[in-house]
Enzyme design. Structure first.
Site, short mmCIF file in Angstrom:
data_model
loop_
_atom_site.label_atom_id
_atom_site.label_comp_id
_atom_site.label_asym_id
_atom_site.label_seq_id
_atom_site.Cartn_x
_atom_site.Cartn_y
_atom_site.Cartn_z
N GLU A 178 1.25 -1.43 -0.14
CA GLU A 178 -0.10 0.18 0.07
C GLU A 178 0.81 1.37 -0.09
O GLU A 178 1.92 1.33 0.77
CB GLU A 178 -0.97 -0.15 1.31
CG GLU A 178 -2.24 1.12 1.56
CD GLU A 178 -2.75 1.11 2.43
OE1 GLU A 178 -3.09 0.21 2.81
OE2 GLU A 178 -2.81 1.66 3.37
N LYS A 189 -21.82 -6.26 3.19
CA LYS A 189 -21.13 -5.65 2.64
C LYS A 189 -21.13 -6.78 1.41
O LYS A 189 -20.65 -6.23 -0.22
CB LYS A 189 -20.06 -5.14 2.77
CG LYS A 189 -19.89 -3.71 3.35
CD LYS A 189 -18.34 -2.64 3.86
CE LYS A 189 -17.88 -3.46 4.44
NZ LYS A 189 -16.26 -2.86 4.90
N TYR A 212 -6.81 6.91 0.07
CA TYR A 212 -8.00 7.77 -0.37
C TYR A 212 -8.18 9.15 0.59
O TYR A 212 -8.68 8.39 1.58
CB TYR A 212 -9.24 7.39 -1.04
CG TYR A 212 -9.81 8.44 -1.92
CD1 TYR A 212 -9.70 8.94 -2.90
CD2 TYR A 212 -10.79 9.57 -0.95
CE1 TYR A 212 -10.88 10.52 -3.42
CE2 TYR A 212 -11.61 10.06 -1.33
CZ TYR A 212 -11.27 10.22 -2.41
OH TYR A 212 -12.14 11.04 -3.09
C1 LIG Z 1 -7.85 -2.09 4.56
C2 LIG Z 1 -8.19 -0.66 4.53
C3 LIG Z 1 -8.31 0.50 3.87
C4 LIG Z 1 -8.72 2.01 4.28
N1 LIG Z 1 -8.63 3.19 3.53
C5 LIG Z 1 -8.89 3.92 4.10
C6 LIG Z 1 -8.38 4.61 3.29
O1 LIG Z 1 -7.86 5.07 1.60
N2 LIG Z 1 -8.84 5.99 2.95
C7 LIG Z 1 -9.64 6.70 4.40
O2 LIG Z 1 -10.28 7.37 4.47
N3 LIG Z 1 -9.97 5.93 5.41
C8 LIG Z 1 -9.19 4.51 4.97
N4 LIG Z 1 -9.43 3.49 5.41
C9 LIG Z 1 -10.61 3.30 6.97
C10 LIG Z 1 -11.85 3.80 6.88
O3 LIG Z 1 -12.48 4.17 6.12
C11 LIG Z 1 -12.24 3.70 8.74
O4 LIG Z 1 -11.87 2.28 9.43
C12 LIG Z 1 -14.09 3.65 8.75
O5 LIG Z 1 -13.99 3.66 9.64
C13 LIG Z 1 -14.81 2.29 8.49
O6 LIG Z 1 -15.09 2.22 7.06
P1 LIG Z 1 -15.51 1.46 6.58
O7 LIG Z 1 -15.36 0.84 5.59
O8 LIG Z 1 -14.97 -0.23 7.74
O9 LIG Z 1 -16.51 1.01 6.77
P2 LIG Z 1 -17.95 0.31 6.86
O10 LIG Z 1 -18.30 -0.92 6.01
O11 LIG Z 1 -19.56 1.25 6.69
O12 LIG Z 1 -18.58 -0.17 8.53
C14 LIG Z 1 -18.58 1.60 9.55
C15 LIG Z 1 -19.31 0.89 10.70
O13 LIG Z 1 -20.51 0.95 10.28
C16 LIG Z 1 -21.22 -0.36 11.00
N5 LIG Z 1 -22.57 -0.13 10.34
C17 LIG Z 1 -22.05 -1.14 8.94
N6 LIG Z 1 -23.70 -1.23 7.86
C18 LIG Z 1 -24.12 -0.75 8.86
C19 LIG Z 1 -25.46 -0.98 9.13
N7 LIG Z 1 -26.20 -1.39 7.81
N8 LIG Z 1 -26.14 -0.53 10.49
C20 LIG Z 1 -25.75 -0.31 11.39
N9 LIG Z 1 -24.11 -0.02 11.67
C21 LIG Z 1 -23.39 -0.46 9.88
C22 LIG Z 1 -20.14 -1.48 10.89
O14 LIG Z 1 -20.49 -1.83 11.65
C23 LIG Z 1 -18.84 -0.25 11.34
O15 LIG Z 1 -18.75 -0.39 12.68
C24 LIG Z 1 -9.10 2.03 5.45
C25 LIG Z 1 -9.53 0.86 6.54
C26 LIG Z 1 -9.02 -0.39 6.42
C27 LIG Z 1 -9.14 -1.69 6.82
#
Ligand SMILES: Cc1cc2nc3c(=O)[nH]c(=O)nc-3n(C[C@H](O)[C@H](O)[C@H](O)COP(=O)(O)OP(=O)(O)OC[C@H]3O[C@@H](n4cnc5c(N)ncnc54)[C@H](O)[C@@H]3O)c2cc1C
Length: 287
Positions: A17, A163, A49
């Site tokens: 990365e 997801k 990003y």
């Molecule tokens: C491999 C990796 C790469 C990353 N790269 C970046 C990056 O490039 N840029 C950046 O800004 N951040 C990045 N992050 C951080 C990430 O954006 C954060 O961890 C963020 O807080 C959660 O993103 P997510 O996509 O996992 O969210 P989600 O999958 O939406 O989950 C977030 C939270 O919401 C909950 N949730 C999901 N759906 C629902 C629902 N329907 N109802 C109630 N609760 C729900 C989940 O359980 C979780 O607690 C990265 C994280 C990882 C692990």
């Protein structure tokens, strides 16, 4: 090439990365680091990003450049929580125009102060939008220790399944320092019917103090043997780098020995770290 086709090959994979520069002043040094990491010929490289202070406007250009100039497949991250749908669609159109085939769909962190979301609340909504916008391979993030906002690990796994059902073809994990946590997580998600490949995200720690702070914030478990390394070598950058690479290498060897074949290194724009890990795994990574 689509990341899912790389992950379907019956062999271990290693990917790295990188993150975009914070300002245009540091663009050249990031470009140099990216070139050196690409020269290691990883299976793919991902470009973050807006995370870690990197500027999101550079993500697409850097990701496209890596595949066009160096012939390495790329995965462009895209987050949604601070964006409008219009902006997301603009980014997707640009990705398409630049030939980007793979997107890691993320919610992003809620801005400090809790600014309300615009058009997106969760990454699954972004996944659906990306799938409806073109022939992209879409991945998502997962959290072996549970996402910090999730009330329970079960609830988090249920949302992870959403997801997958929205179109995620693979997941990349948050960093972890105890492989048993990943094995337990894999058991639980497979039991719940999450079938897509999981890429293990490994952070080679080279700055002991920084990692202690990050782990406190994210709730990442630090094993005693890891803490001892940081206590002993944390103030000696060269020793810490060597010990950090060795710790990550041991983690990866154990993962591959136990059938976790896809490894993603949080290489933090440090070619020497990426090269150090790769060199220690040259035989282990062979099919
Ligand atoms: C491999 C990796 C790469 C990353 N790269 C970046 C990056 O490039 N840029 C950046 O800004 N951040 C990045 N992050 C951080 C990430 O954006 C954060 O961890 C963020 O807080 C959660 O993103 P997510 O996509 O996992 O969210 P989600 O999958 O939406 O989950 C977030 C939270 O919401 C909950 N949730 C999901 N759906 C629902 C629902 N329907 N109802 C109630 N609760 C729900 C989940 O359980 C979780 O607690 C990265 C994280 C990882 C692990």
């Amino acid at each position: 090439m689509k990341i899912i086709d790389i992950l379907r090959q019956d062999r271990p994979t290693l990917s790295f990365e990188v993150f975009p520069p914070k300002t245009s002043d540091s663009y050249e040094s990031v470009a140099q680091a990216t070139q050196e990491i690409a020269a290691l010929r990883p299976d793919f490289m991902s470009v973050t990003y807006g995370a870690g202070g990197g500027t999101s406007s550079y993500t697409i250009g850097i990701a496209a450049g890596i595949s066009q100039k160096y012939g390495v497949d790329t995965l462009a991250h895209l987050s949604c929580v601070s964006s409008t749908r219009e902006h997301v669609h603009k980014m997707l159109a640009e990705m398409k125009a630049q030939g980007i085939q793979n997107v890691l769909a993320l919610r992003g962190d809620i801005p400090v102060g809790g600014a309300p979301a615009h058009d997106y609340q969760y990454a699954a909504q972004l996944v659906r939008d990306i799938k409806a916008s073109g022939d992209f391979c879409v991945g998502g993030a997962c959290y072996p220790e549970g996402h910090p906002e999730a009330p329970t690990k079960n609830a988090d796994i249920d949302h992870l399944k959403e997801k997958m059902e929205a179109g995620c073809e693979f997941f990349t994990t948050q960093m972890f320092f105890d492989n048993n946590i990943l094995y337990n997580f894999l058991y639980r998600i497979r039991e719940k019917g999450i079938t897509v490949p999981v890429v293990a995200g490994i952070m080679p720690v080279t700055n002991g103090k920084q990692i202690a702070r990050i782990c406190k914030l994210s709730g990442t478990y630090l094993p005693e043997k890891f803490k001892a390394i940081v206590d002993r070598f944390g103030d000696n950058p060269a020793a810490m780098r060597q010990a950090g690479i060795a710790y990550a290498t041991n983690q990866i060897i154990d993962l591959i020995a136990n059938g976790v074949d896809h490894i993603h290194i949080y290489s933090m724009n440090k070619p020497e770290i990426a090269a150090g890990i790769q060199a220690s795994l040259s035989e282990v990574l062979k099919p």
